[in-house]
Design a protein around this motif. Structure first.
Motif, short mmCIF file in Angstrom:
data_model
loop_
_atom_site.label_atom_id
_atom_site.label_comp_id
_atom_site.label_asym_id
_atom_site.label_seq_id
_atom_site.Cartn_x
_atom_site.Cartn_y
_atom_site.Cartn_z
N ARG A 140 0.82 -1.22 0.00
CA ARG A 140 0.00 0.00 0.00
C ARG A 140 0.85 1.27 0.00
N GLY A 141 2.15 1.10 -0.07
CA GLY A 141 3.02 2.27 -0.18
C GLY A 141 3.52 2.82 1.12
N HIS A 142 3.33 2.10 2.22
CA HIS A 142 3.82 2.58 3.51
C HIS A 142 5.31 2.26 3.67
N ARG A 143 5.96 3.04 4.48
CA ARG A 143 7.36 2.79 4.82
C ARG A 143 7.39 1.84 6.01
N VAL A 144 8.09 0.71 5.86
CA VAL A 144 8.05 -0.32 6.89
C VAL A 144 9.45 -0.63 7.40
N ILE A 145 9.58 -0.66 8.71
CA ILE A 145 10.80 -1.12 9.37
C ILE A 145 10.48 -2.45 10.04
N ALA A 146 11.20 -3.49 9.65
CA ALA A 146 11.02 -4.82 10.24
C ALA A 146 11.98 -4.97 11.41
N ALA A 147 11.44 -5.03 12.62
CA ALA A 147 12.26 -5.17 13.83
C ALA A 147 12.22 -6.64 14.25
N VAL A 148 13.33 -7.32 14.06
CA VAL A 148 13.39 -8.77 14.30
C VAL A 148 14.65 -9.10 15.11
N ARG A 149 14.68 -10.29 15.65
CA ARG A 149 15.85 -10.71 16.44
C ARG A 149 17.00 -11.16 15.55
N ARG A 150 16.67 -11.70 14.35
CA ARG A 150 17.71 -12.19 13.45
C ARG A 150 17.47 -11.64 12.05
N PRO A 151 17.96 -10.45 11.77
CA PRO A 151 17.73 -9.84 10.45
C PRO A 151 18.24 -10.69 9.30
N GLU A 152 19.29 -11.47 9.53
CA GLU A 152 19.87 -12.26 8.45
C GLU A 152 18.94 -13.37 7.98
N ALA A 153 17.90 -13.66 8.74
CA ALA A 153 16.98 -14.76 8.40
C ALA A 153 15.68 -14.26 7.79
N THR A 154 15.65 -13.04 7.32
CA THR A 154 14.39 -12.47 6.81
C THR A 154 14.54 -11.99 5.37
N SER A 155 15.31 -12.71 4.57
CA SER A 155 15.51 -12.30 3.18
C SER A 155 14.23 -12.39 2.36
N TYR A 156 13.22 -13.10 2.86
CA TYR A 156 11.96 -13.26 2.13
C TYR A 156 11.03 -12.05 2.25
N LEU A 157 11.38 -11.09 3.09
CA LEU A 157 10.53 -9.90 3.22
C LEU A 157 10.60 -9.06 1.95
N PRO A 158 9.57 -8.25 1.68
CA PRO A 158 9.53 -7.50 0.42
C PRO A 158 10.69 -6.53 0.26
N ALA A 159 11.02 -6.25 -0.97
CA ALA A 159 12.04 -5.24 -1.26
C ALA A 159 11.59 -3.89 -0.72
N GLY A 160 12.55 -3.14 -0.23
CA GLY A 160 12.24 -1.83 0.30
C GLY A 160 12.02 -1.79 1.79
N VAL A 161 11.88 -2.96 2.41
CA VAL A 161 11.72 -3.02 3.86
C VAL A 161 13.08 -2.85 4.51
N ARG A 162 13.15 -1.97 5.48
CA ARG A 162 14.38 -1.81 6.26
C ARG A 162 14.33 -2.78 7.43
N THR A 163 15.28 -3.70 7.47
CA THR A 163 15.30 -4.74 8.49
C THR A 163 16.39 -4.46 9.51
N ILE A 164 16.02 -4.44 10.78
CA ILE A 164 16.99 -4.16 11.85
C ILE A 164 16.77 -5.13 13.00
N THR A 165 17.75 -5.21 13.88
CA THR A 165 17.59 -5.97 15.11
C THR A 165 16.77 -5.14 16.09
N GLY A 166 15.67 -5.72 16.56
CA GLY A 166 14.80 -4.98 17.47
C GLY A 166 13.97 -5.92 18.33
#
Length: 213
Positions: free
Chosen positions: A24-50
């Motif tokens: 829908r065009g929103h800016r998304v930050i994915a806060a996860v414990r293991r960013p290296e294991a989330t390559s399946y998330l959509p392009a453009g998502v900023r993935t960080i440890t959180g």
């Protein structure tokens, strides 16, 4: 366009919310414990440890966000209340704090008798700790979350599974939404639709809602 932080974005529910928000065009930050294991998330998502239970994580991410989605799982009973308490107490001390969208448990919904589904005699014992943990979080929001904006989202208590995105659903508050056959059914994909709809057009501020077909 909103800025949305999804805690637990790598999970079954969080990944669907992330994908729906990005579509829908929103800016998304994915806060996860293991960013290296989330390559399946959509392009453009900023993935960080959180971590939603970490004051430091919340304090760092909140200024960038319009909404903080909590879609965490897999922990002991105290996890969900700890996350709720940390979010509320941290955001309460911050100016212009974002809204909390907490994906909670369907077993906290009420039976026609007004009792919680998790308190039924035949409720599966292996799910009881998680159900009680989500109930603790809901109780906390309802009794101690003054000064912040929150919404607690309950899926159907039983028939909730990955599937198709139809874009259609109905909502209720404390009892399951049922169809003509008495079933309460929803896919993770359409729950994500309901959550992003709620972010875009708030209807259940400082309240719980549930959704099903």
């Amino acid at each position: 366009m909103s800025s949305i932080v999804v805690f637990g974005a790598g999970g079954t529910a969080g990944s669907r919310v992330t994908a729906e928000a990005v579509d829908r065009g929103h800016r998304v930050i994915a806060a996860v414990r293991r960013p290296e294991a989330t390559s399946y998330l959509p392009a453009g998502v900023r993935t960080i440890t959180g971590d939603a239970t970490s004051e430091r994580s919340v304090r760092e991410l909140a200024p960038e966000a319009d909404a903080l989605v909590v879609a965490i799982g897999g922990g002991e009973r105290g996890l969900w209340r700890d996350a709720a308490e940390n979010l509320v107490t941290t955001l309460r001390s911050m100016p212009a704090a974002p809204r909390i969208i907490h994906l909670g448990g369907g077993s906290t919904l009420l039976t026609p008798r007004g009792t919680r589904i998790l308190d039924e005699p035949d409720f599966p014992e292996q799910y009881r700790d998680a159900a009680l943990g989500q109930a603790d979080a809901l109780d906390y929001y309802r009794t101690a979350a003054d000064g912040v904006s929150w919404t607690y989202v309950s899926p159907p208590p039983l028939e909730f599974h990955p599937g198709d995105r139809t874009g259609h659903y109905r909502t209720g508050t404390d009892e399951p939404v049922t169809d003509d056959q008495g079933r309460s059914v929803l896919t993770y994909e359409d729950l994500a639709v309901a959550i992003v709809d709620e972010i875009e057009q708030p209807r259940y501020v400082n309240a719980r809602f549930t959704a099903a077909y």
